[in-house]
Write an enzyme that holds these catalytic residues in place. Structure first.
Site, PDB file in Angstrom:
ATOM      1  N   ASN A  74       0.835  -1.209   0.000  1.00 40.71           N
ATOM      2  CA  ASN A  74       0.000   0.000   0.000  1.00 40.71           C
ATOM      3  C   ASN A  74       0.860   1.246   0.000  1.00 40.71           C
ATOM      4  O   ASN A  74       0.582   2.199   0.705  1.00 40.71           O
ATOM      5  CB  ASN A  74      -0.931   0.045   1.227  1.00 40.71           C
ATOM      6  CG  ASN A  74      -2.065  -0.940   1.083  1.00 40.71           C
ATOM      7  OD1 ASN A  74      -2.364  -1.377  -0.030  1.00 40.71           O
ATOM      8  ND2 ASN A  74      -2.689  -1.293   2.189  1.00 40.71           N
ATOM      9  N   CYS A  75       1.910   1.209  -0.783  1.00 37.40           N
ATOM     10  CA  CYS A  75       2.959   2.205  -0.620  1.00 37.40           C
ATOM     11  C   CYS A  75       2.594   3.575  -1.174  1.00 37.40           C
ATOM     12  O   CYS A  75       3.170   4.560  -0.789  1.00 37.40           O
ATOM     13  CB  CYS A  75       4.252   1.700  -1.220  1.00 37.40           C
ATOM     14  SG  CYS A  75       5.635   2.373  -0.341  1.00 37.40           S
TER      15      CYS A  75
END
Lengths: 97, 130, 111, 122
Positions: free
Chosen positions: C109-110
């Site tokens: 989920n960068c």
């Protein structure tokens, strides 16, 4: 113009050396945390080739915390408010650590 | 002037988080704005709600929390850096099937996009590294 | 999510349907991963998955959308190197969904 | 993603693997590129060691940084600046590096920093 922020002693990393090689006319240096040790008179030689237009500062709290006195007169001691004012006055802040 | 602040050092391992805290206080006192404080790499440990330093030492995570509450600060912890190091919120704990979570409620886990956005929208980004 | 059963072997997946062990990936596993997402894999899907797996093998990272499109353009031609085409095959978030079916690591989920 | 454009410079100064700095910098670089902001990378000091070829990081249970760095062009990150002196000090010839790099001397580095809006260090 750039404010260069250095937080390491001259021997614990190349932060100071690298910052000195990357300054432009009209920039400023600010020593914080362990960086303030670089303002000890023994290190004065490191700064002799800086252009006269480069202002040098150190964070007073960090120097006091470390018991440093009689420091290199080319460095002006400032507090955190002064640090913020310098950050505003110079166009950007580059950290060297 | 709009500031964002980046912290990459862990509290108690380095001075970075403590310096960033002092700097942030001065920024706010002088009437400037802090768009975001972004905790990256080992800096993510500032977001732990479980830090329990001795009473005669500064509690850096809770000082961030206090400052955030007073000034409505956006304290963002890099999610990828945090999850690796075991700093999780409830949602990530569920996602990775972990038994507990420890992110202080005044911090948010989010992506590196929040750092880049802070760089785009802020006049100054000041990094406190370790 | 329920574990997969592929040819009588149980393949464990996590609560979001990602493979727990990336080494478990095989074409038959991909079929089932896709099914869980409501996708029936066609040749058009398979060639995208192949590009994705090759990307991961070469660079050891999963691509974001733009580099994925660049890789697909290089391998399969400009007609297929378009986000609208990828959306039609892997609806919603193509890079993410295709990565899951291709057996690449769960994204952090960068962004 | 945003109408505002800011030029970013990432300064790399650390060797790979021994700390997370190289990987942290790379992840930020990829994100800046996804946001379509002008981006340059500068390798100084020990960070030039990241550029040595033929890593096999599986041996130490890490991901291969040289594979990751070769991905930069897929993200259209092509402004890779390298401190010439740092290479010389370590006996690395520019030809040893498989990426397309631009060598900079001291004044080149100062000029590069000068023209940026934001500088992030690792």
């Amino acid at each position: 113009m750039t404010l260069h922020l250095i937080n390491k002693t001259p021997s614990e990393s190349s932060a100071l050396r690298d910052s000195l090689s990357a300054v432009s006319n009209g920039d400023a240096l600010l020593l914080i945390e362990n960086g303030v040790y670089a303002a000890m008179p023994a290190y004065a030689e490191l700064f002799t080739r800086l252009p006269g237009s480069v202002q040098c500062y150190l964070l007073e709290d960090d120097a006091i915390a470390r018991g440093l006195k009689d420091l290199n007169q080319d460095f002006r001691a400032i507090g955190y408010d002064g640090f913020v004012e310098l950050s505003c006055r110079y166009g950007k802040v580059v950290s060297w650590f | 002037m709009i500031f964002s602040i980046v912290v990459t050092g862990a509290p108690y391992s380095s001075q970075a988080s403590a310096s960033a805290l002092q700097f942030s206080r001065s920024v706010l006192k002088l009437g400037h704005t802090i768009h975001r404080v972004f905790f990256y790499a080992d800096g993510v440990h500032s977001g732990s709600a479980l830090a329990a330093p001795p009473q005669d030492e500064a509690n850096i995570p809770s000082e961030w929390t206090a400052l955030a509450c007073e000034h409505d600060l956006d304290l963002v912890v890099c999610i990828a850096a945090a999850v690796r190091r075991g700093v999780l919120d409830e949602n990530e704990a569920r996602r990775y099937e972990k038994s507990g979570h420890n992110l202080s409620p005044d911090f948010t886990l989010s992506g590196l996009g929040q750092l880049v956005e802070a760089g785009i929208l802020s006049d100054r980004v000041v990094t406190f590294g370790a | 999510m329920d574990n997969l059963t592929v040819n009588g072997v149980i393949i464990p997946v996590d609560n979001e349907g990602y493979l727990r062990n990336l080494d478990d990936w095989a074409p038959a596993v991909a079929e089932q991963l896709a099914q869980q997402e409501g996708i029936q894999l066609s040749d058009a899907h398979w060639e995208i998955l192949a590009v994705l797996r090759q990307f991961y093998q070469q660079f050891e990272m999963s691509p974001a959308m733009r580099p994925l499109i660049k890789a697909i353009t290089a391998e399969l031609g400009a007609d297929k190197g378009k986000s609208i085409y990828l959306m039609s095959l892997f609806p919603g978030s193509p890079a993410k969904l295709a990565s899951k079916i291709a057996g690449l690591p769960k994204p952090t989920n960068c962004l | 993603m945003s109408d505002t454009k800011k030029s970013f410079l990432i300064i790399n100064r650390k060797a790979p693997y021994g700390s997370s700095a190289a990987r942290d910098a790379l992840d930020v670089a990829l994100t800046i590129s996804v946001f379509e902001q002008p981006l340059s990378l500068l390798f100084m000091d020990d960070a030039v060691l990241q550029l040595l070829p033929a890593h096999n990081a599986a041996a130490i249970g890490q991901k291969n940084l040289s594979a990751n760095l070769s991905m930069l062009e897929m993200y259209d990150i092509d402004q890779l600046y390298v401190c010439q002196r740092a290479l010389e000090q370590r006996g690395i010839r520019p030809d040893d590096i498989e990426l397309n790099i631009i060598l900079l001397d001291q004044s080149g580095i100062a000029a590069l920093i000068k023209k940026q809006d934001q500088v992030l260090s690792f």
